[in-house]
Design an enzyme around this catalytic site. Structure first.
Site, PDB file in Angstrom:
ATOM      1  N   HIS A  70       0.842  -1.203   0.000  1.00 40.91           N
ATOM      2  CA  HIS A  70       0.000   0.000   0.000  1.00 40.91           C
ATOM      3  C   HIS A  70       0.871   1.244   0.000  1.00 40.91           C
ATOM      4  CE1 HIS A  70       0.888  -0.469   4.253  1.00 40.91           C
ATOM      5  NE2 HIS A  70       0.276   0.646   4.567  1.00 40.91           N
TER       6      HIS A  70
ATOM      7  N   HIS B   4       1.315   3.922   1.944  1.00 44.43           N
ATOM      8  CA  HIS B   4       1.809   4.690   3.087  1.00 44.43           C
ATOM      9  C   HIS B   4       3.339   4.646   2.998  1.00 44.43           C
ATOM     10  CE1 HIS B   4      -2.112   4.333   5.617  1.00 44.43           C
ATOM     11  NE2 HIS B   4      -2.063   5.476   4.952  1.00 44.43           N
TER      12      HIS B   4
ATOM     13  N   ASP C  71       5.954   4.424   4.801  1.00 42.72           N
ATOM     14  CA  ASP C  71       6.861   3.445   5.421  1.00 42.72           C
ATOM     15  C   ASP C  71       6.859   2.105   4.687  1.00 42.72           C
ATOM     16  OD1 ASP C  71       4.185   3.395   6.426  1.00 42.72           O
ATOM     17  OD2 ASP C  71       4.798   2.137   8.104  1.00 42.72           O
ATOM     18  N   HIS C  72       6.074   2.004   3.617  1.00 36.02           N
ATOM     19  CA  HIS C  72       6.038   0.766   2.837  1.00 36.02           C
ATOM     20  C   HIS C  72       6.551   0.953   1.415  1.00 36.02           C
ATOM     21  CE1 HIS C  72       3.737  -1.608   5.850  1.00 36.02           C
ATOM     22  NE2 HIS C  72       3.488  -0.388   6.270  1.00 36.02           N
TER      23      HIS C  72
ATOM     24  N   HIS D   9      -7.405  -1.713   5.646  1.00 34.03           N
ATOM     25  CA  HIS D   9      -6.547  -0.672   6.206  1.00 34.03           C
ATOM     26  C   HIS D   9      -7.157   0.691   5.856  1.00 34.03           C
ATOM     27  CE1 HIS D   9      -3.030   0.761   8.121  1.00 34.03           C
ATOM     28  NE2 HIS D   9      -2.423   1.207   7.052  1.00 34.03           N
TER      29      HIS D   9
ATOM     30  N   ASP E  32      -0.601  -4.356   6.275  1.00 36.11           N
ATOM     31  CA  ASP E  32      -1.207  -3.588   7.380  1.00 36.11           C
ATOM     32  C   ASP E  32      -2.697  -3.889   7.391  1.00 36.11           C
ATOM     33  OD1 ASP E  32       1.294  -2.552   7.660  1.00 36.11           O
ATOM     34  OD2 ASP E  32       0.666  -0.448   7.691  1.00 36.11           O
TER      35      ASP E  32
ATOM     36  N   HIS F 123       6.130  -4.788  12.286  1.00 43.09           N
ATOM     37  CA  HIS F 123       5.474  -3.494  12.122  1.00 43.09           C
ATOM     38  C   HIS F 123       5.190  -2.862  13.485  1.00 43.09           C
ATOM     39  CE1 HIS F 123       2.547  -0.477  10.528  1.00 43.09           C
ATOM     40  NE2 HIS F 123       3.317  -0.564   9.470  1.00 43.09           N
TER      41      HIS F 123
END
Lengths: 302, 302
Positions: free
Chosen positions: A63, A65, A67-68, A141, A211, A269
């Site tokens: 996805h 976001h 941090d990914h 999510h 997530d 995570h």
């Protein structure tokens, strides 16, 4: 033995903290490497753990976001500067393609290799190779988010060379034997498949569930896998915060693992609010004993 | 003494190598911190060197090659997650605004602070604060590229408390004294300014000349600065490769420093082909003795 192993390059959520990096994992399957998520700094982590970039042919992004995936453009660019010429496949939510293209364009950069972008649209098969398959499935999510299920294909049975010789089975029939068929001799005697072949290793599977809020529909999606990675952003006492942010707790991850009957659970995570991770393992193990912490640099054999 | 110091967070070009990070520098001027360029991993470098993010109010991005800005979106996002509420100013080539906005949008993220974007358009003054100014100037690179010139403003002269008392100068006149005016007593006696004030420290300056081919028009732009940072991607023997890629060599950087009459030269943006950097210092010093290598974590007082 067939190589099937997962190396953790980052196990932290959102903000990097306590030396922990954002999500990135390398899954080695037979002779290919797959990168799952690509937080900032992933290219440095690949160097640190001496992961061969030449074998990295497919990248899966769960996805958008940061941090990914914030490390993806750096990796894509560096592979070009390093002279890569073979294709690189990216499986990700559709808007990522524009983000990558826009950044290549402003830098006036043309990659010396083909970047093949596969926008994730619906659950199901996304890779069907000779020896492996990859499926994607939706997770719940805050934004569009995908999990990935990696499976080895069933291996053919192995021919027992001494036995096929003893029973004088013609070589032309070996492929049938590998597929599990019995052999009938000219005089009508049936030689059972088990007599002349050896069972191949059971095909194994890995599910990366990305997530997600606690979501029992995941149980069916990751049923019976050998290894399940499930996020545990928070300890169990913060289940309200977890739900509000579409994340999961230790108990919730372990409950999914238990209900799905997986062989092993890997949790990661972790929120930046936790410096020490021991309680994550303790709590999850109370519900599902065969749990391990996803720790950077550790290679988990599947 | 007024704080004016530069901390190097990254000194490498293009691909991170040998533990060297891509370009990022923190310039501390009085009570503010400025970030100059923001390669991937800069937010981790800020943590590593314990740079207070709360004092970081302005970010300057020279150009949109990844090794100069891929770390920006991660930093911008993390500042939001950390609860920042005061404005953050970004000075950069125009297309960066769309890249940031697109990435915030797909993540469904609204920052809790105001991101004020200043697209660089023409050479000249871009910041005019009480105590400092910042100007931008063009450099010759493969794509649109900007250097930045940071100057302390001239400080007012300091009042000598004993002397003004002895000469019975009224407090209402102190501001005039600070500006350099003489004082005339009621009976017509002139008290020269130097008698009752002390000269302030000379205002200092720092020029970051970004990525650039050897370009003598830079000489005028960075004339007489206290510290000049000039890129030296290659050693002098590779001047042809440097020119082809719009970069500079040791000799070229040092020649600009010499012609511009700067006080000190700092060299960086080393190619990943070099593991050892000693020759960079040796070669540049042959032309301009007061040269230093830009080394990660080192704070250079200006």
């Amino acid at each position: 033995m067939t190589l099937f192993a997962l190396t953790i390059l980052g196990n932290n959520s959102a903000i990097p903290a306590f030396g922990r990096n954002p999500t990135a994992q390398i899954l080695q399957m037979i002779d290919e490497s797959f990168l799952i998520d690509c937080g900032e700094g992933t290219q440095l982590q690949l160097s640190k753990y001496k992961i061969k970039r030449s074998k990295l042919n497919r990248i899966f992004i769960s996805h958008l976001h940061g941090d990914h995936y914030f490390g993806l453009i750096g990796l894509v660019t560096s592979l070009g500067l390093l002279g890569r010429t073979h294709d690189l496949h990216i499986y990700a939510p559709a808007p990522l393609q524009d983000i990558i293209n826009m950044q290549l364009k402003v830098a006036d950069t043309s990659l010396p290799y083909q970047l093949v972008f596969h926008a994730l649209k619906e659950e199901g098969l996304i890779v069907d190779d000779k020896k492996i398959t990859v499926e994607c499935f939706k997770t719940q999510h805050r934004i569009e988010c995908w999990g990935f299920l990696f499976r080895q294909k069933k291996n053919p049975r192995k021919i027992n060379a001494d036995k096929v010789k003893a029973y004088e089975i013609p070589a032309a029939y070996y492929e049938k034997l590998q597929q599990g068929f019995d052999y009938t001799t000219k005089n009508g005697t049936v030689i059972t498949n088990e007599t002349v072949t050896i069972a191949a290793a059971r095909p194994k599977s890995y599910a990366f569930s990305a997530d997600t809020i606690y979501d029992e529909s995941l149980v069916e999606k990751v049923k019976d896998v050998d290894l399940l990675y499930h996020e545990t952003t928070y300890l169990k006492d913060l289940h309200e915060r977890a739900a509000a942010r579409y994340h999961s707790t230790t108990y919730q991850a372990a409950t999914i693992a238990k209900k799905a009957g997986v062989k092993k659970l890997l949790i990661g995570h972790f929120s930046s609010k936790y410096e020490v991770l021991d309680d994550f393992l303790t709590e999850a193990s109370e519900v599902f004993p065969d749990t391990e912490l996803a720790l950077e640099g550790i290679c988990y054999k599947i």
